[in-house]
Design an enzyme around this catalytic site. Structure first.
Site, mmCIF file in Angstrom:
data_model
loop_
_atom_site.group_PDB
_atom_site.id
_atom_site.type_symbol
_atom_site.label_atom_id
_atom_site.label_comp_id
_atom_site.label_asym_id
_atom_site.label_seq_id
_atom_site.Cartn_x
_atom_site.Cartn_y
_atom_site.Cartn_z
ATOM 1 N N GLN A 123 -18.552 -26.537 22.186
ATOM 2 C CA GLN A 123 -17.024 -26.594 21.737
ATOM 3 C C GLN A 123 -16.336 -27.750 22.056
ATOM 4 O O GLN A 123 -15.189 -27.809 21.927
ATOM 5 C CB GLN A 123 -16.447 -25.289 22.491
ATOM 6 C CG GLN A 123 -17.251 -24.057 22.408
ATOM 7 C CD GLN A 123 -16.375 -22.793 23.221
ATOM 8 O OE1 GLN A 123 -15.669 -22.916 24.305
ATOM 9 N NE2 GLN A 123 -16.987 -21.633 23.123
ATOM 10 N N HIS B 140 -15.031 -23.874 26.449
ATOM 11 C CA HIS B 140 -13.813 -23.697 27.258
ATOM 12 C C HIS B 140 -12.998 -24.916 27.597
ATOM 13 O O HIS B 140 -12.619 -25.268 28.911
ATOM 14 C CB HIS B 140 -13.802 -22.579 28.107
ATOM 15 C CG HIS B 140 -14.168 -21.391 27.995
ATOM 16 N ND1 HIS B 140 -14.270 -20.301 28.702
ATOM 17 C CD2 HIS B 140 -14.846 -21.018 26.762
ATOM 18 C CE1 HIS B 140 -14.859 -19.377 28.175
ATOM 19 N NE2 HIS B 140 -15.318 -19.543 27.002
ATOM 20 N N GLU C 170 -5.137 -12.898 24.781
ATOM 21 C CA GLU C 170 -3.604 -12.534 25.233
ATOM 22 C C GLU C 170 -2.862 -13.522 24.463
ATOM 23 O O GLU C 170 -2.938 -14.678 24.250
ATOM 24 C CB GLU C 170 -3.825 -12.858 26.484
ATOM 25 C CG GLU C 170 -4.558 -11.938 27.467
ATOM 26 C CD GLU C 170 -4.147 -12.157 29.136
ATOM 27 O OE1 GLU C 170 -4.905 -11.300 29.785
ATOM 28 O OE2 GLU C 170 -3.501 -12.907 29.304
ATOM 29 N N TYR D 273 -1.433 -15.740 35.342
ATOM 30 C CA TYR D 273 -1.687 -14.974 34.260
ATOM 31 C C TYR D 273 -2.902 -14.108 34.470
ATOM 32 O O TYR D 273 -3.319 -13.619 33.621
ATOM 33 C CB TYR D 273 -1.588 -15.880 33.204
ATOM 34 C CG TYR D 273 -0.084 -16.192 32.835
ATOM 35 C CD1 TYR D 273 0.622 -15.555 32.030
ATOM 36 C CD2 TYR D 273 0.325 -17.327 33.489
ATOM 37 C CE1 TYR D 273 2.113 -15.679 31.949
ATOM 38 C CE2 TYR D 273 1.824 -17.630 33.434
ATOM 39 C CZ TYR D 273 2.655 -16.844 32.455
ATOM 40 O OH TYR D 273 3.894 -17.036 32.515
ATOM 41 N N TYR E 261 -19.372 -10.097 28.285
ATOM 42 C CA TYR E 261 -20.161 -9.865 26.913
ATOM 43 C C TYR E 261 -21.312 -8.821 27.453
ATOM 44 O O TYR E 261 -22.018 -9.000 28.430
ATOM 45 C CB TYR E 261 -20.712 -11.206 26.679
ATOM 46 C CG TYR E 261 -19.624 -12.199 26.302
ATOM 47 C CD1 TYR E 261 -18.910 -11.815 25.069
ATOM 48 C CD2 TYR E 261 -18.946 -13.255 27.054
ATOM 49 C CE1 TYR E 261 -17.967 -12.783 24.588
ATOM 50 C CE2 TYR E 261 -17.994 -13.967 26.638
ATOM 51 C CZ TYR E 261 -17.206 -13.899 25.601
ATOM 52 O OH TYR E 261 -16.431 -14.579 25.211
#
Length: 368
Positions: free
Chosen positions: A86, A148, A242, A252, A263
């Protein structure tokens, strides 16, 4: 290339997940034009004053795309980028004073001796290259990870730069600790120093750059056009994506609270806990959100101040109508490709980046 698009919308009541929604067929159609194709996993885009675009490719390419869709060769001058998984060259945005400074900012996965991490650099935009490239932020600590990176960039109304980061996939426990940059919203000056009104500037046990924490992987961020507040969305694990309003010093919840699960199944945490912020909207099942923009033009009648979110998983543009800080209605517009970024163009059209090895820039307009 042009095609007509039939929209589908989902009527929601506040605090319900998509799972409980009613599906209704929308009567109106939209037109999609392909502005450019042949992009290699494009990730971020921004409009230049002349209406052309800068587009990042995850493999490390930064291209100009003119108003006719013609692509330049990749600009030279970029730093070393760890383009794996990513990671790669990610978001790009113009400096508030770009008209006089020609300065831009971009995020990327930065290699280092201890692994890699999200970094942000400033640079001067030339015709075919970048100059004066300076790394102003480097997420700490680094980890050897392909996952991430967060990486959305948004300037607030005072000229401070928000940077979103992720939990690096394997470091979720670090998101709850303000002494690092993992799973955070960062807020800095343009020289890389911490903004002096950040919540932890006088706390020796925290990173002064941290604005908010307890985030999993924020790939969408936009400033509300009326309030100036930063709205973000983040990937949940299996479910639990979210939308939040990122406020100074607030937690949060990830991974202590989440509406998702591991998963393959398995409880991660609770859905609520005192002292931890509830999302103002969430999705179960996950839509895999990426890209976010508030729409504030007149081309799409009735869309003003709506929030637009891309869906990687379902190949959709999600349109959210708002009542204050609450989502009052949700519409799903089927695009059929993974949507990585969403922007409003200077012409009032909605522009999308599609995430593939033959990625496209799509332009959405009302059907005539």
């Amino acid at each position: 290339m042009q095609k007509q698009l039939m929209a589908v919308f989902i009527a929601l009541t506040v605090s319900q997940s998509v799972q409980a929604a009613e599906l209704v067929t929308e009567k109106a159609t939209l037109t999609i034009d392909t502005v450019a194709s042949g992009l290699k996993h494009p990730w971020g885009m921004t409009f230049l004053p002349d209406g052309s675009m800068l587009v990042t490719e995850r493999n490390g390419g930064l291209l100009r795309v003119d108003t006719n869709g013609n692509k330049s060769a990749p600009l030279s001058g970029l730093p070393e980028i760890d383009a794996r998984g990513q990671g790669g060259l990610l978001d790009v945005t113009l400096a508030p004073d770009f008209a006089t400074s020609n300065k831009l900012y971009f995020s990327f996965s930065e290699p280092g001796s201890d692994g890699n991490s999200t970094a942000v650099a400033s640079a001067i935009l030339g015709t075919d290259k970048l100059s004066d490239v300076t790394v102003i932020f480097s997420q700490q600590p680094k980890y050897d990870s392909r996952h991430h990176f967060g990486s959305r960039l948004v300037f607030d109304n005072s000229g401070k730069l928000f940077i979103t980061t992720g939990d690096r996939g394997s470091q979720r426990h670090q998101a709850q600790k303000p002494d690092n940059h993992i799973g955070k919203v960062i807020r800095i000056n343009t020289d890389g120093t911490a903004a002096q009104d950040n919540p932890y500037v006088n706390d020796a046990a925290a990173k002064a750059e941290v604005w908010s924490y307890g985030h999993r992987n924020i790939q969408g961020a936009a400033l509300h056009p009326q309030t100036g507040m930063l709205w973000t969305h983040e990937h949940g694990p299996q479910g639990g994506d979210e939308i939040n309003i990122a406020e100074a010093g607030k937690n949060y919840g990830w991974p202590v609270i989440t509406y998702g699960e591991e998963y393959g199944g398995g409880v991660i945490g609770q859905t609520k806990q005192d002292g931890l912020e509830q999302p103002l909207h969430y999705w179960v099942p996950s839509i895999a959100p990426s890209g976010m923009a508030f729409y504030n033009a007149e081309l799409f009648s009735g869309w003003n101040n709506n929030l637009l979110v891309g869906s990687l998983k379902f190949g959709q543009l999600v349109r959210l109508e708002l009542s204050g800080n609450k989502v009052s209605h949700e519409e799903r517009i089927m695009i059929g490709q993974r949507i990585r970024d969403v922007r409003q163009g200077p012409d009032g059209a909605v522009y999308l980046l599609t995430d593939s090895s033959d990625g496209e820039i799509l332009r959405l307009t009302p059907a005539k």
